[in-house]
Design an enzyme around this catalytic site. Structure first.
Site, PDB file in Angstrom:
ATOM      1  N   GLU A 290      -1.728  -0.754 -11.202  1.00  0.00           N
ATOM      2  CA  GLU A 290      -0.773  -0.380 -10.159  1.00  0.00           C
ATOM      3  C   GLU A 290       0.591  -0.015 -10.753  1.00  0.00           C
ATOM      4  O   GLU A 290       1.638  -0.440 -10.266  1.00  0.00           O
ATOM      5  CB  GLU A 290      -0.651  -1.508  -9.123  1.00  0.00           C
ATOM      6  CG  GLU A 290      -1.984  -1.798  -8.447  1.00  0.00           C
ATOM      7  CD  GLU A 290      -1.916  -2.850  -7.345  1.00  0.00           C
ATOM      8  OE1 GLU A 290      -1.023  -3.697  -7.381  1.00  0.00           O
ATOM      9  OE2 GLU A 290      -2.801  -2.799  -6.455  1.00  0.00           O
ATOM     10  N   ASP A 369      -9.882  -7.077  -3.669  1.00  0.00           N
ATOM     11  CA  ASP A 369      -8.489  -7.528  -3.616  1.00  0.00           C
ATOM     12  C   ASP A 369      -8.254  -8.520  -2.476  1.00  0.00           C
ATOM     13  O   ASP A 369      -7.622  -8.168  -1.477  1.00  0.00           O
ATOM     14  CB  ASP A 369      -7.574  -6.299  -3.442  1.00  0.00           C
ATOM     15  CG  ASP A 369      -6.106  -6.644  -3.657  1.00  0.00           C
ATOM     16  OD1 ASP A 369      -5.820  -7.792  -4.014  1.00  0.00           O
ATOM     17  OD2 ASP A 369      -5.252  -5.754  -3.466  1.00  0.00           O
ATOM     18  N   GLU A 397      -1.855 -12.561   2.363  1.00  0.00           N
ATOM     19  CA  GLU A 397      -1.611 -11.120   2.446  1.00  0.00           C
ATOM     20  C   GLU A 397      -2.585 -10.422   3.396  1.00  0.00           C
ATOM     21  O   GLU A 397      -2.164  -9.647   4.262  1.00  0.00           O
ATOM     22  CB  GLU A 397      -1.717 -10.502   1.045  1.00  0.00           C
ATOM     23  CG  GLU A 397      -1.557  -8.993   1.047  1.00  0.00           C
ATOM     24  CD  GLU A 397      -1.603  -8.381  -0.349  1.00  0.00           C
ATOM     25  OE1 GLU A 397      -1.757  -9.124  -1.322  1.00  0.00           O
ATOM     26  OE2 GLU A 397      -1.471  -7.143  -0.436  1.00  0.00           O
TER      27      GLU A 397
HETATM   28  C1  GCV Z   1       1.634  -8.181  -7.139  1.00  0.00           C
HETATM   29  C2  GCV Z   1      -2.381  -6.304  -4.302  1.00  0.00           C
HETATM   30  C3  GCV Z   1      -1.064  -6.523  -3.624  1.00  0.00           C
HETATM   31  C4  GCV Z   1       0.096  -6.284  -4.563  1.00  0.00           C
HETATM   32  C5  GCV Z   1      -0.084  -7.194  -5.788  1.00  0.00           C
HETATM   33  C6  GCV Z   1      -1.422  -6.865  -6.428  1.00  0.00           C
HETATM   34  C7  GCV Z   1      -1.732  -7.757  -7.624  1.00  0.00           C
HETATM   35  O1  GCV Z   1      -2.561  -4.949  -4.602  1.00  0.00           O
HETATM   36  O2  GCV Z   1      -0.980  -5.717  -2.491  1.00  0.00           O
HETATM   37  O3  GCV Z   1       1.285  -6.571  -3.898  1.00  0.00           O
HETATM   38  O4  GCV Z   1       0.960  -7.016  -6.705  1.00  0.00           O
HETATM   39  O5  GCV Z   1      -2.453  -7.057  -5.490  1.00  0.00           O
HETATM   40  O6  GCV Z   1      -2.516  -8.680  -7.460  1.00  0.00           O
HETATM   41  O7  GCV Z   1      -1.209  -7.524  -8.700  1.00  0.00           O
END
Ligand code: GCV
Length: 681
Positions: A290, A369, A397
């Site tokens: 990411e 995720d 989340e």
């Molecule tokens: C910290 C998901 C979340 C991101 C997070 C990522 C991760 O994509 O939406 O906010 O980033 O996981 O675990 O690194």
């Protein structure tokens, strides 16, 4: 050492009343060192409130811990509770033995941390610790490392705010780009964590932005200040670092892990960290994920990347938590050979055996995720020569963002108990032999710590499961209820306990019922991940598709005709997931694309299941809200009652929105009406 009591902050599961049974008795604490002093301070504080006494016997003044039959006499001639560090124990084992004989409850600990855990166990037992004799019980954590990760930013991020995916206010560590000036809350947090067995914490986001990167160097003193507060509770502090730090902080023109200058920079920088924080835990790294930098930029493997940091940490006993969350987030939906679920395995399984011993490969529990329902990641079974850690997400989340009640212990028990080879070896065992259990924390500077007061139970449950993965979720909930809520003289006996169980026991399944069906996942609003948006990610490059059309829905991940993900499991599970007949209903759409008329094991069609579960989910929330409203006044703190009530209102609103959007979406796609003729827009 003083034990903080914060006037305007909820005491969570450590209110003063929880210490009553200890505080009204006579206690002897034997041993030395900061953790023993912490236990002493805890007992002394409880005694001041409840009328008991405590005496300290430093190890240097006594021989072995006093024997159960013949405890040393105190001012009043006897002790009810003796807490002692064994001379012969393994101090690094964190365990303790608890027994009661001849009117004395004795905790004999392997080391100082075990003594503190033993005290908190006695607190958990309450009066029961001082009842009938009990034979010696051994308590030893299944996982050596029980860690929480904070996704806290030092400087508030323009989109993610102070805490990424945080639903409990700001960070308890950081504010407006600086370390908070009043850190009392951190000590209170350390107590909460230690009391459920957590012994490691990372204090900044795995997405390391410019300000946060400086914690490793220029702002190391901030980390040292936090470490000083966690230390008395046996918790080591870790730091998320950027793989590009040799460039961004060190002024080098490369972060190539095989470059000698890069290796030297990490070694030098790490030595300085340990010069400042001698018990520093290590680094957490999100690389090539990411947008975070990583070894791919230099044509190097993730083992090369992790090992350079591991080598720098090894002389000091530190570890690298290297995350396996590496995937292509710029996918083309037409390319059915690229499957985000496959990514961690494809990247990491070939590297098994190449990581240093002090690398923990931190793997999310599911292959995508942190969705409400995913299969367990196949990576756990694929890397026998690597120390693997299991990563869970306590922050909600994708499970209602602490606006919805969602008690996650049942989900985690399923993950930990999963047997990849179906032969008795579990994911918990793999984590215990490897890097332990890690979770993303759900706390913030909210008055109730977790936004939704009932979400406190998730943090507590995480710690308890890391200590003892086989603990039953309902038993853990009872522990949390007993500690958190003072028994009330008013109302029906046990009404509160029954209400909380009714609200929480099945709340994860309730949440699943009104959100994305049958393991397909996502369908959340892009970006903030709250509320329904069935096609929100369908036309984006993130690789989280449901492929619904007029004929059917689901992702074909079979070897026969799909992405082949099912084949990443050992044969016993690969065959189950591959087969349309054998695949468990709850994961059907994760593994298969099926017509709406496909009949589930439950006997109903996929489309009817979607309608039924969405109506049922909303009914369950309606019932929960009614139960909470009916609790007699005074049974729980008024502010807590109001906060939970408000959140239940929002949960009900949102559950209805999910129900209506999902049902309407699939009605319009399929054209199949609800067999029971309920209202679908
Ligand atoms: C910290 C998901 C979340 C991101 C997070 C990522 C991760 O994509 O939406 O906010 O980033 O996981 O675990 O690194």
């Amino acid at each position: 050492m003083t034990v903080p009591e914060l006037a305007d902050v909820h005491a969570a599961w450590l209110p003063p009343e929880a210490f009553q049974a200890v505080g009204e008795r006579h206690t002897l604490v034997c041993g030395d060192g900061p953790l023993v002093r912490t236990a002493l301070a805890e007992v002394a504080q409880a005694c001041r409130r409840h009328g008991g006494t405590v005496r300290h016997l430093p190890a240097s003044m006594g021989d072995d811990p006093p024997a159960g039959d013949d405890p040393p006499t105190g001012a009043d001639g006897s002790f009810d509770l003796v807490l002692a560090v064994s001379r012969t124990g393994r101090p690094d084992h964190d365990g303790f033995e608890l027994a009661r004989a001849a009117g004395v409850t004795r905790v004999v600990a392997d080391g100082p941390a075990g003594l503190l855990y033993g005290l908190f166990h006695v607190v958990r037992l309450g009066a029961a610790a001082f009842g009938a004799d009990r034979p010696a019980e051994q308590h030893r954590p299944a996982m050596r490392r029980r860690m929480v990760n904070h996704w806290d930013n030092v400087a508030a991020h323009p989109v993610m705010g102070q805490v990424e995916r945080g639903y409990s206010g700001g960070s308890i560590f950081w504010r407006d780009g600086a370390l908070r000036t009043d850190l009392t809350r951190v000590t209170a947090y350390a107590r909460l964590l230690a009391s459920c067995g957590i012994n490691a914490v990372s204090v900044n986001n795995v997405n390391v932005h410019a300000t946060e990167a400086l914690l490793l160097t220029d702002r190391l003193e901030d980390v040292a200040a936090i470490a000083a507060l966690f230390r008395p509770y046996g918790i080591r502090v870790h730091l998320s670092v950027s793989f590009a730090a040799p460039v961004t902080l060190g002024g080098l023109n490369t972060a190539d892990p095989l470059d000698a200058r890069v290796r030297a920079w990490w070694a030098r920088t790490t030595a300085r960290v340990y010069g400042t924080i001698p018990d520093f835990g290590g680094y957490v790294v999100k690389a090539d994920s990411e947008g975070q930098p990583g070894p791919f930029a230099y044509g190097r493997s993730h083992a090369d990347g992790a090992n350079v940091l591991a080598d720098a940490l090894a002389p000091f006993g530190g570890v690298v938590d290297w995350r396996a969350f590496v995937y292509n987030h710029r996918q083309d939906w037409r390319d059915r050979s690229t499957d985000r679920a496959r990514a961690a395995y494809d990247h990491f399984a070939p590297l098994d055996g190449e990581f240093r011993d002090n690398v923990h490969l931190q793997v999310k529990h599911g292959p995508i995720d942190f969705q409400t329902r995913e299969p367990v990641s196949p990576v756990f079974a694929a890397m026998p020569a690597t120390r693997v850690a299991v990563e869970l997400q306590v922050t909600q989340e994708y499970t209602g963002q602490q606006r919805h009640v969602c008690y996650l212990a049942p989900m985690w028990s399923g993950v930990l108990g999963f047997e990849p080879w179906r032969d008795g070896r579990s994911v918990a065992g793999i984590a215990a032999a490897g890097g332990g259990l890690v979770a993303v924390s759900n706390v913030g500077d909210d008055r109730f710590w977790t936004g939704h007061p009932l979400a406190q139970a998730n943090l507590y449950a995480f710690g308890r499961l890391a200590w003892s993965p086989r603990l039953d979720a309902a038993t853990i909930l009872d522990e949390w209820i007993d500690l958190t809520f003072t028994p009330s003289a008013t109302g029906e006996p046990d009404l509160l306990r029954r209400t909380l169980h009714a609200l929480m026991d099945d709340s994860w399944q309730t949440y699943e019922r009104y959100t994305a069906p049958l393991g397909i996942g996502f369908m959340v609003r892009p970006g903030d991940h709250y509320g329904p948006d069935v096609d929100g990610y369908e036309y984006s490059p993130w690789g989280t598709y449901h492929f619904a059309d007029r004929d059917g829905v689901g992702v074909d991940r079979t070897r026969a005709s799909g992405t082949g993900f099912a084949g990443q499991y050992p044969p016993a599970w690969a065959a189950v997931y591959e087969s349309l007949e054998d695949c468990p209903d709850e994961l059907l759409l994760f593994f298969h694309h099926v017509p709406y008329g496909h009949v589930l094991h439950s006997g109903v069609t996929v489309i009817q299941h979607i309608y039924d579960t969405h109506f049922a989910g909303v009914e369950a929330v309606t019932g929960a809200r009614r139960l909470w409203e009916r609790l007699p006044a005074g049974l729980v703190d008024l502010a807590l009652h109001a906060r939970v009530g408000d959140r239940l209102d929002e949960q009900l609103r949102c559950a209805r929105e999910w129900r209506d959007q999902i049902n309407t979406y699939f009605f319009r796609k399929s054209g199949v009406p609800d067999a029971r003729g309920r209202r679908i827009f």
